[in-house]
Design an enzyme around this catalytic site. Structure first.
Site, PDB file in Angstrom:
ATOM      1  N   ASP A 250       0.880  -1.166   0.000  1.00 59.74           N
ATOM      2  CA  ASP A 250       0.000   0.000   0.000  1.00 59.74           C
ATOM      3  C   ASP A 250       0.928   1.229   0.000  1.00 59.74           C
ATOM      4  O   ASP A 250       2.112   1.118   0.331  1.00 59.74           O
ATOM      5  CB  ASP A 250      -0.875  -0.022   1.247  1.00 59.74           C
ATOM      6  CG  ASP A 250      -1.732   1.224   1.382  1.00 59.74           C
ATOM      7  OD1 ASP A 250      -2.381   1.592   0.396  1.00 59.74           O
ATOM      8  OD2 ASP A 250      -1.709   1.832   2.468  1.00 59.74           O
ATOM      9  N   ASP A 444      -1.615  -0.680   6.047  1.00 61.23           N
ATOM     10  CA  ASP A 444      -1.885  -0.236   7.414  1.00 61.23           C
ATOM     11  C   ASP A 444      -3.290   0.316   7.615  1.00 61.23           C
ATOM     12  O   ASP A 444      -3.738   0.453   8.742  1.00 61.23           O
ATOM     13  CB  ASP A 444      -0.880   0.848   7.830  1.00 61.23           C
ATOM     14  CG  ASP A 444      -1.173   2.180   7.153  1.00 61.23           C
ATOM     15  OD1 ASP A 444      -1.532   2.168   5.961  1.00 61.23           O
ATOM     16  OD2 ASP A 444      -1.065   3.220   7.821  1.00 61.23           O
ATOM     17  N   ASP A 448      -7.381  -1.585   3.960  1.00 60.69           N
ATOM     18  CA  ASP A 448      -6.457  -2.633   3.542  1.00 60.69           C
ATOM     19  C   ASP A 448      -6.842  -3.998   4.112  1.00 60.69           C
ATOM     20  O   ASP A 448      -6.285  -5.014   3.685  1.00 60.69           O
ATOM     21  CB  ASP A 448      -5.024  -2.302   3.997  1.00 60.69           C
ATOM     22  CG  ASP A 448      -4.462  -1.084   3.283  1.00 60.69           C
ATOM     23  OD1 ASP A 448      -4.833  -0.870   2.118  1.00 60.69           O
ATOM     24  OD2 ASP A 448      -3.670  -0.341   3.890  1.00 60.69           O
TER      25      ASP A 448
END
Length: 551
Positions: A250, A444, A448
């Site tokens: 991410d 995080d 996600d």
């Protein structure tokens, strides 16, 4: 037991004593090795605070952390463990985060900064407003993860356990056959000679070295990782890390700091810049996203909560809210697809503001790449990781800028949470050997969580990450440093190497001495070495994993 009793029955008393003595020595070293591994994991449980100093109307009382409610105030004296997650409302100090993150460098905290349960206060006196009950605190989650880790076995470990269950009865039957069939079929042989050979076979065949050294190797790997602030939720994930070939990151909060700053505001269609910023801040009033926090910080004034209604988060798009009777949309270019929205600026994240279906303007927000992000990508490639990619909900130009700076192999931008899941699925389907090729996703944010759950190995940035992400993940990096992923892979591969050495050593020596024993060329003493000696060597070898630091 069978071998010892058999040796006594055929008057081989020295051999009987040897079997019992060396097995006792083997058990002693085995217990010591297991306890060392268990201590290295349970060391994390020492971060559990014993009490909290609850402050009520100026009076301080010592209570159990479980008895403190959200919103109450606690006092943390110098040298004490912080008992609950919260926000510092008064005082300034340095806190030791080593128990949670593995980092020895103290972290500075003052008014407005968040602190986590398990951190140790330095020299200052802190007044902390509790934000979460003890059951939901960081230290409670760490303890829960540690307790779950040992229950999840790796495929190799499960195979060895199952193998031993069927192997042991089979060996006993083979030993009985060796003891009684040859004397009946071969003229001139005695029962005592063949019973002795059967006892040798029994001692050699005992699978101690395999049954203890393989689980001990994984247990030591989990302990070595936990010492360095990496929580791996089971041996199966440790083995999967050793086969890692693709890492997908991410962007925000993972490769970048997630510390945003509004650097530009533009207004159109009769709105002014202050109006655009004020409406954006009001719309983001209830969001915990770092971008929302940066917008509120840029506004800097009080937000009238009573004017905000119909608040709704739109995953992957932004926020919808009614502010002072006006419907306001704040988010990326997907927030209002039927409107003509100008192209995003080349550097930074662009947040668009729409008021009653009229485009009002945009805010440019910049983020900073984490210092260790570039080295993380370089080191992963040195470990022969074939692909490093990035998935982001940000605009394509922002994602490309980050990908180019970090040297990523590819990136995908402007993705909704469900789009990220589909990308992960597509990448996994492309694997030619799914058993030996594993994909990790590192993230995080709360959005996600679905991707973390779907990846072969979900890796959450634990210290500041969302609870949902930590729950869904298989590996938690406690200090939010992506470089710890490199350490985790190194520990996993070293653990696999040690376990393979133990399996080859145990099986190879046993087969060799077993062959000698069947033909009468090896006695009980050699058999004891082949079993207890090899088990001790395997145990000591597995213990090396505990000292490995992944460097």
């Amino acid at each position: 037991t069978i071998a010892s009793l058999g040796a006594i029955a055929i008057h081989q008393l020295a051999e009987a004593v040897a079997v019992m003595l060396f097995y006792a020595i083997g058990e002693y070293f085995q217990d010591r090795a297991v306890n060392r591994s268990r201590r290295s994991i349970k060391a994390l449980l020492q971060v559990r605070p014993d009490y909290a100093n609850l402050s009520v109307d100026g009076e301080i009382s010592k209570v159990a952390p479980e008895a403190v409610a959200v919103g109450q105030t606690i006092i943390v004296k110098p040298g004490e463990k912080i008992p609950l997650d919260g926000e510092v409302i008064e005082g300034e100090s340095f806190v030791d985060t080593a128990a949670l993150t593995g980092e020895s460098r103290p972290r500075h905290v003052s008014g407005g900064k968040k602190v986590l349960a398990g951190m140790v206060n330095g020299q200052g006196l802190l007044t902390v407003k509790v934000s979460r009950p003890f059951s939901d605190s960081s230290v409670a989650k760490v303890m829960e993860l540690v307790e779950q880790a040992a229950a999840r076995k790796a495929p190799t470990e499960r195979f060895i356990t199952t193998f031993a269950r069927y192997y042991t009865p089979a060996v006993i039957c083979a030993a009985l056959g060796l003891a009684f069939i040859p004397p009946l079929l071969v003229p001139g042989t005695t029962f005592s000679a063949w019973i002795y050979r059967a006892l040798v076979l029994l001692v050699i065949s005992c699978p101690c070295a395999l049954v203890i050294s393989v689980p001990l190797g994984y247990f030591a790997g989990l302990g070595s990782a936990s010492r360095q602030g990496i929580l791996i939720k089971g041996a199966n994930f440790l083995e999967a890390l050793a086969n890692l070939t693709t890492v997908v990151f991410d962007k925000t909060g993972t490769l970048t700091r997630g510390v945003f700053k509004v650097t530009q505001v533009e207004a159109v269609n009769g709105f002014n810049k202050d109006e655009v910023l004020a409406l954006a801040a009001a719309a983001e009033a209830y969001s915990n996203h770092p971008i929302a926090q940066s917008i509120r910080q840029a506004w800097g004034a009080e937000i009238a909560a009573e004017q905000i209604s119909a608040y709704q988060e739109l995953p992957g798009k932004g926020i919808s809210a009614v502010i002072a009777g006006k419907r306001v949309l704040v988010g990326n270019r997907l927030i209002c697809p039927h409107l003509t929205i100008p192209s995003d600026p080349p550097a930074g994240t662009c947040i668009h503001v729409v008021v009653d279906d009229v485009y009002a303007g945009w805010l440019l927000i910049t983020d900073e790449i984490k210092p260790d992000a570039r080295n993380t990508i370089v080191n992963l490639k040195r470990l022969s990781i074939k692909q490093t990619l990035m998935l982001s909900g940000d605009a394509s130009n922002v994602a490309q800028d980050v990908a180019d700076k970090l040297g990523l192999d590819n990136y995908y931008a402007e993705l909704l949470p469900e789009d990220k899941v589909q990308k992960i699925e597509a990448l996994r389907l492309a694997f030619t050997n799914p058993r030996k090729q594993k994909l990790a996703f590192v993230g995080d944010g709360i959005n996600d969580a679905p991707v973390l759950a779907r990846a072969d190995i979900g890796v959450a940035m634990g210290a500041l990450g969302a609870d949902a992400a930590i729950e869904a993940a298989d590996v938690v990096l406690m200090d939010d440093n992506p470089a710890k992923l490199v350490t985790a892979v190194k520990i996993a591969r070293y653990t696999r190497q040690i376990i393979r050495q133990n399996i080859i050593l145990a099986i190879g020596l046993k087969i060799f001495i077993m062959s000698l024993g069947i033909f009468g060329l090896a006695g009980i003493w050699e058999a004891v070495f082949a079993d207890v000696g090899v088990a001790l060597i395997a145990i000591l070898n597995a213990s090396r994993v505990l000292k490995y630091k992944g460097s």
